[in-house]
Design a protein around this motif. Sequence first.
Motif, short mmCIF file in Angstrom:
data_model
loop_
_atom_site.label_atom_id
_atom_site.label_comp_id
_atom_site.label_asym_id
_atom_site.label_seq_id
_atom_site.Cartn_x
_atom_site.Cartn_y
_atom_site.Cartn_z
N PRO A 121 0.99 -1.16 0.04
CA PRO A 121 0.03 0.12 0.18
C PRO A 121 1.30 1.23 -0.18
O PRO A 121 1.92 1.04 0.73
N ASP A 122 0.36 2.40 -0.77
CA ASP A 122 0.95 2.99 -0.66
C ASP A 122 1.19 4.35 0.86
O ASP A 122 -0.22 4.34 1.50
N PRO A 123 2.42 3.97 1.19
CA PRO A 123 2.46 5.14 2.54
C PRO A 123 2.30 6.57 2.82
O PRO A 123 1.81 7.11 3.97
N ASP A 124 2.03 6.92 1.01
CA ASP A 124 1.90 8.63 1.50
C ASP A 124 1.00 8.87 1.65
O ASP A 124 -0.04 8.95 1.04
N ILE A 125 0.54 10.23 1.90
CA ILE A 125 -0.66 11.08 1.62
C ILE A 125 -0.82 12.35 1.18
O ILE A 125 0.10 13.05 0.36
N TYR A 126 -1.91 11.75 0.12
CA TYR A 126 -2.65 13.62 -1.12
C TYR A 126 -3.26 14.40 -1.28
O TYR A 126 -4.59 13.71 -0.16
N ASP A 127 -3.26 15.18 -1.32
CA ASP A 127 -4.45 16.25 -1.35
C ASP A 127 -4.52 17.02 -2.37
O ASP A 127 -4.05 17.13 -3.57
N LYS A 128 -5.77 17.86 -1.98
CA LYS A 128 -6.05 18.43 -3.19
C LYS A 128 -6.49 19.71 -2.50
O LYS A 128 -7.00 20.06 -1.56
N GLY A 153 2.94 15.28 5.92
CA GLY A 153 2.46 15.88 5.84
C GLY A 153 2.15 15.33 4.07
O GLY A 153 2.88 14.56 3.93
N THR A 154 1.77 15.84 3.46
CA THR A 154 1.59 15.81 2.28
C THR A 154 3.15 15.70 0.94
O THR A 154 3.54 16.45 1.31
N ARG A 155 2.60 14.95 0.39
CA ARG A 155 3.71 14.28 -0.67
C ARG A 155 3.15 14.75 -1.79
O ARG A 155 4.48 16.17 -2.64
N GLN A 156 1.83 14.84 -2.50
CA GLN A 156 1.94 15.62 -3.45
C GLN A 156 0.47 16.45 -3.06
O GLN A 156 -0.54 15.91 -3.04
#
Lengths: 211, 1000, 99
Positions: free
Chosen positions: B158-165, B271-274
């Motif tokens: 699973p992708d451990p990173d966080i992304y937001d918009k 925090g968010t990666r992308q």
Amino acid sequence: MIKCHSETIRTPLCDAVLAITSDTNAGIYMRENTFGHLNLRGNPTDKAFLSSIETVLALNLPLIPCSSVRSDVFSVYWLGPSDWLLMVPIGTESQVAADLRDSLMGQHSAVVDISSAQALVNLSGVKLPELLQKAIVYDCDPTHLPVGKVVQTTFAKTGVTLCRCEDGSIDLIICRSFSDYFTLWLRDASAEYGLAVVDACLSRPKVSAQT
Amino acid sequence: MSQPNRLSVGGRIDRSKPIEFSFNKRSYEGYAGDTLASALLANGVNLVGRSFKYSRPRGIMGHGAEEANALMQLGQGAVTVPNPKATQVELYSGMVATSTNGWPSVEFDLMAWLGKLGGPFMPPGFYYKTFMFPQAWWLRYEKFIRKAAGFGHISQQPDPDIYDKLNHYCDVMVIGAGPAGISAALEAGRNGKRVILADEQCELGGSLLASQQNINGASASDWLGTAVTELASMANVVLLSRTTVFGYYDHNFLAALEQRTDHLGPTAVKGTRQRLHRIRAKAVVLATGAIERPLVFGNNDLPGVMLAQSVSAYINRYAVVPGERALIMTSNDSGYQAALDIQSAGRTVVAVVDCRYHAEGRLAQMARAAGIEVITGHGVIEACGSHSVTGAVIAPLDQAGDQITGAQRSVSCDLIAMAGGWSPVVHLSCHTGSRPVWDEQLIGFVPGPNVQQQYCAGAVVGHYTLAHALSGGAAVGAEAAGAKVPEIHFDCGDETEAQAQALFLIPHSKSVSRAPKQFVDFQNDVTAAGIELAIREGYESIEHIKRYTAMGFGTDQGKTANVNGVAIAAKALHQSIQATGTTIFRPAYTPVTFGALAGRDVGSLFDPARYTATHQWHVAQGAKFENVGQWKRPWYFPKAGETMQQTLNRECLAVRNSVGIMDASTLGKIDIQGTDAREFLNRIYTNDWSNLKPGKCRYGLMLKEDGMVFDDGVTTCLSENHFLMTTTTGGAAEVLAWLELWQQTEWPELEVYFTSVTDHWVTYSLVGPNSRKVLEQLCNDVDLSAEAFKFMDYKAGTVAGIPARICRISFTGELSFEVNVPANQGHFVWQQIIAAGEAYDITPYGTESMHILRAEKGYIIVGQDTDGSLTPQDCGMDWIVSKTKAFSFIGQRSLHRSDTARSDRKQLVGLKPKDPAAIIPEGSQIVMDPNQQIPMDMVGHVTSSYWSVCLDHGIAMGTVKAGFSRMGETVYCPLVDGRTLAAEICSPVFYDPNGERHHD
Amino acid sequence: MLQIYCPYCQELREETEFSYSGEAHIARPLEPQQLTDAQWADYLFFRTNPRGIHHEMWYHASGCRRYFNATRNTQTYEIYETYPLGQQPALTCDIGGKR
């Protein structure tokens, strides 16, 4: 848990897993404000309808799209060409509804109590603009969403009704059954800013009448 | 010596911050400010991968998004990143990078032998012609091909990173922060507009980051610094670096990907990666620049063959010279800049090979003055070397550049810099549907007509001089801001250039099909010969040529290949480039992670979960939940040690023998009122509502206009002009929209209002012979007796002191009361009912038991037993279809279509398993003859199926062709596990067929 | 993603607030029982599906919950106008519209 108002009442956010905090450095502050909510339908071009409302509420229905009107006691949001949301002090909704129905007798109109269907959350704080950008596709810049403007739009994957308060904060009305999702989303989105939850309050900020 | 190619001074790297990294398991050192590519080149590493099809050795050829070869595998484990281009990867401490192919190593790749030997057998389209027979072997071929092809790999974790918009609105969106973009943003910003300026690189500046020119007396670097400071100081300007605007959509909507922490490495991430920026702009300024074209010649894919401007960028921005002895080939003046930069860096320039017959331009003169040999009218026809450039073959060309006109000679060199002209980055304008236009003078495609409120400035429209980019940018920035174009003059010195030559393919002494491979698309191994072959085979449209050869298919979207490919195709087709046209580009401009597209709508936030007011009580009781639409509904309430079936048995018996309680709050509830409410119901339901009196409830069935069952529910008459309609849980929103649709668009003259009250009321079903006894304890203002409160009556009163609406409705066939109170008081009332019911062992039950109990009575569940293809008659519900209503209600006409009148339609019947202990799986197909050949003739399927503890045998409902005329016949359900279950067609009303129990 | 002007809320809103509701100006036959199967099928299933100017309905689902009409180009997605129910479009194929 947000404190419940009485033994028999549990408002929508009662079950949300939110600890009351007294953090004064948070980027976002949240409070639940509790009112009675009445949905009002009727013909805005019918003077009799408008006058019947004015008689009971002592204010004029907002007729300009996306506007609101307030008095010391009531707030009215424009929701559509023949659709309004009336917020009244909690506990008075039955009486106000009955008074309105009496006044509107014989007219094509509807007054429906939806007090338990919605929750009103006030959000404020220095990080509020960016938080809103995460959740809402509407342009919430103060030039576009000025004081008193009411906008129905989406909040993440649910719906919301927004209104800018005089102090710059935003009132959000969310649907009861989505309130858990709303708070989960809010906590997640405000994690980087800090979220402080203020105790629920039965009164609301006093603002002057607006059209 | 470490970093042999690093210059000791210059560049924008920070020599005080060395960075350790590894590539293919060897350790190297670079500096902060390096990309992985510049750091590798600094260390003299240029063999970085193997090509897609032929496994040829490949090196770094560019310095940005146009890079076609240097695809890397970054990092390990769950955070590994497949296929970033080394030129776009910012170096961080501890970086682990590997080539994406080459086995056992990039230096010695076994696949390369296959490429060398098999190359002639692997022309474009060979996959369509080979590996066809035998068909059964295809899977074997596929495994081998998959292993042999492709580049990087993805993590299975699973992708451990966080992304937001983030959603944005602005007046002016400026895409690209080179000189034109910066200039435009300054103008728009100074005019007080809301501006967003985005650039894919870590620093704003674009070509200014490597420029050695002056702007109005200041160095390009200083001018840039001042400009960025001013932009950063404007509150109305948002600056986004490391942000690629990858898609330009309808109505000036753009999507941009910001890489927030990729440059810090996976362990440094907080925090968010992308972040995905979603931007709605009033005006868009495309300042996306231009990409240099390679020239197509023999072995032009060898490591050491690079774009000339990239060589300059490495020297000026990163202080890296990727070679000792450089040969430059150019068809225009800009190639000379690389020669001058290489010489300034202290390396040898063997010569500038200028394909044009005359090279008298300013830069050519400067080169000659610096002692650089300029050979005009010649071309490099072949690069020599096995794993990297060791030399080149030069030959004289005719004026058109079509033929070799004399003897060729060899020179030794380790770097070939090619300057084949400029291709404006038109991709985003293509996204809008505008087709690029060939500009004969510029020798490139420029953006086509604007579809939206869009402006272009700088190299993207062929303004190749710095002064023109700056002034053009300022002009469009002002225009986009609705302001007057400012009178600014930019003095950048003499930038005149001589006319370029339209030359793409350098001829070889051998024919194209016999010469050493001349690469057009490096990433997909498409050669000039391949394009000519495609045309010989009849693929003459550029769209076909692209797809047949796979040109432009790669992660670089053919940024360095497209124009050369079009030009070569045009020549082979004996037509102009204009006539040949070009393929266009779709989003995304560069690859976008799925994570960024998903944002935070993952895990528990993937979809809203909706809860009733009583949810916490259910949780405390240990209820298991199931999803009904977005709602979490209690499924069953297991007690300690119970299996699910035991729980269901207990719940069902409790309901039929004593009293149970179910939370039915999720069903849709719509308040309907007005003088025409009744008329409206008559038009929307199949049955007649004219005489439903206040205080009475009625079951209603709703069809779509095609006659198919759409929704159902009980509607209560609260007063003469006031009704409460209920709908299925999942259908609530759709039904409300349906009601509004008809009233607003078709019958606006009907006076009726609809208000959703689903969330306002809770609904608790108190069910069973003792239900009245429980409710009586809580309700002292309503006469609940059988005489006063009849089946399908409604009364208002109080329950536990709370104002309530009570309906005597039954979905189980038992005596039951539905209690509705405002949801804020629901939890309280529920607890009072539970307390009052203790004496009767009141049993909370969930949706599964509810399903069983109603199935025993043959009641349908819309959406389970129906699927939009059954009419009321198909469901045995002709009784609910009024024959006397004056208005032709929604769906009525469709019930008399020839198709809906067929007698062999699928009809909903009861199914009783022959083996009483059997439970036929829901969804099982039904056949008449279990011994027929496969594929069998399927005559229906099982829609609902349960164990009935009350009847002590399995029961089911299903659709069977002409089922009503087949009562008593046996049908069969072949199961996935090989068994076949037999069942008898019967009435679906298994329990209490005369309905005596709920009338008590 | 489209941006649509709601004629009731009187401002531009994002497409995600709306849901599409098919071709506009299709009146339900007043006497369905008088129609042949073919005529009824025409009302029920057949739509003009043009390339170019299309008149269609949209529902402001997350907004004012009103239906309205739009004139949109099915190729370019440009929305020329939105107008309340009961009104006629200003732009049609016949009145100077692009094809």
